[in-house]
Design a protein around this motif. Structure first.
Motif, PDB file in Angstrom:
ATOM      1  N   PRO A 132       0.820  -1.226   0.000  1.00 15.28           N
ATOM      2  CA  PRO A 132       0.000   0.000   0.000  1.00 15.28           C
ATOM      3  C   PRO A 132       0.854   1.278   0.000  1.00 15.28           C
ATOM      4  O   PRO A 132       0.498   2.266  -0.654  1.00 15.28           O
ATOM      5  N   ALA A 133       2.002   1.247   0.708  1.00 14.46           N
ATOM      6  CA  ALA A 133       2.880   2.435   0.727  1.00 14.46           C
ATOM      7  C   ALA A 133       3.483   2.676  -0.656  1.00 14.46           C
ATOM      8  O   ALA A 133       3.641   3.816  -1.094  1.00 14.46           O
ATOM      9  N   GLN A 134       3.810   1.607  -1.358  1.00 15.91           N
ATOM     10  CA  GLN A 134       4.360   1.757  -2.721  1.00 15.91           C
ATOM     11  C   GLN A 134       3.306   2.355  -3.652  1.00 15.91           C
ATOM     12  O   GLN A 134       3.600   3.223  -4.482  1.00 15.91           O
ATOM     13  N   GLN A 135       2.073   1.858  -3.502  1.00 12.10           N
ATOM     14  CA  GLN A 135       1.001   2.368  -4.381  1.00 12.10           C
ATOM     15  C   GLN A 135       0.745   3.842  -4.116  1.00 12.10           C
ATOM     16  O   GLN A 135       0.539   4.623  -5.058  1.00 12.10           O
ATOM     17  N   LEU A 136       0.779   4.238  -2.842  1.00 14.72           N
ATOM     18  CA  LEU A 136       0.615   5.665  -2.509  1.00 14.72           C
ATOM     19  C   LEU A 136       1.750   6.487  -3.114  1.00 14.72           C
ATOM     20  O   LEU A 136       1.542   7.582  -3.651  1.00 14.72           O
TER      21      LEU A 136
END
Ligand SMILES: CSCCC(=O)C(=O)COP(=O)(O)O
Ligand SMILES: [Mg+2]
Length: 228
Positions: A132-136
């Protein structure tokens, strides 16, 4: 002849500066961690990762305050803990949404990613930051929303980045033979592990880092220098 069909890229030190991660993202998470746990600590997902962090530390029982301080210490140590990374990602989401920062990208990165994608290559991310942090990160990048360019994301739930087995798992997950995959990173131990799995490797040595005498991977100053 080498035929690259998929590129797997690291983030910190490769697409983006180490300084953005360490001087913007990490302090943001460190500062907001106590309030975040206070507000969201009873949510099952947060409880799960707090429990995982306690287990990782070998704690049978620990107060919330103790876990918060432990997590802050792990941020200071840049510990690549899956539990810490998951919690950090949840905190960063608030900062991106509020417009407190946008993710840094080196100036040539977005155009090169678009070019590779237009040439039919499949693009993936493999970072210690949670998925999720990568997608953000790529949704709120300085170059706009780049998430449509990526076919998938991998984090340390797939395995540690310095272990060869992790790269075998990624190759299997994306259904591609390692000899058709290029892995890009700034960390030589990660590249060694990928190479041992049969991946091609590209070592990003961003200015002003010194150029090694005899780099043991193909080395590049930036994405524009990469030839496939
Ligand atoms: C997803 S952005 C934050 C990256 C992060 O937390 C980190 O530890 C960077 O690790 P990387 O594997 O991208 O070098
Ligand atoms: Mg890196």
């Amino acid at each position: 002849m080498i035929e690259i069909r998929a590129i797997v890229t690291d983030i910190e030190g490769t697409t983006s500066s180490i300084s953005f991660v360490r001087d913007v993202l990490f302090p943001y998470a460190r500062k907001r961690l106590p309030a975040f746990i206070e507000t969201h600590g009873d949510k099952p997902e947060v409880q799960h990762w707090l429990h995982e962090a306690a287990e990782e530390a070998g704690l049978v029982e620990a107060s919330r305050q103790y876990i918060i301080e432990l997590l802050q210490q792990w941020i200071d140590e840049d510990r690549k803990s899956t539990a810490l990374k998951a919690l950090q990602g949840m905190i960063w989401k608030e900062g991106y949404a509020a417009g407190d920062y946008r993710a840094h990208l080196y100036p040539e990165v977005a155009a090169r990613l678009r070019e590779w994608r237009a040439d039919g290559l499949r693009l993936y991310v493999y970072s210690s930051g949670s998925v999720p942090a990568q997608q953000l990160f790529f949704r709120y990048s300085e170059a706009g929303d780049l998430t449509p360019l990526f076919a998938g994301y991998f984090d340390t739930e797939t395995g540690p980045k310095r272990e060869t087995e992790s790269y075998r798992r990624i190759a299997a997950a994306i259904d591609e033979q390692p000899r058709h995959i290029l892995f890009l990173s700034d960390i030589v131990e990660e590249l060694d592990a990928a190479q041992a799995a049969g991946f091609h490797t590209g070592w990003l040595i961003r200015e002003p880092l010194p150029w090694p005498g005899e780099p043991r991977h193909r080395a590049f100053r930036d994405f524009d220098a990469i030839t496939l």
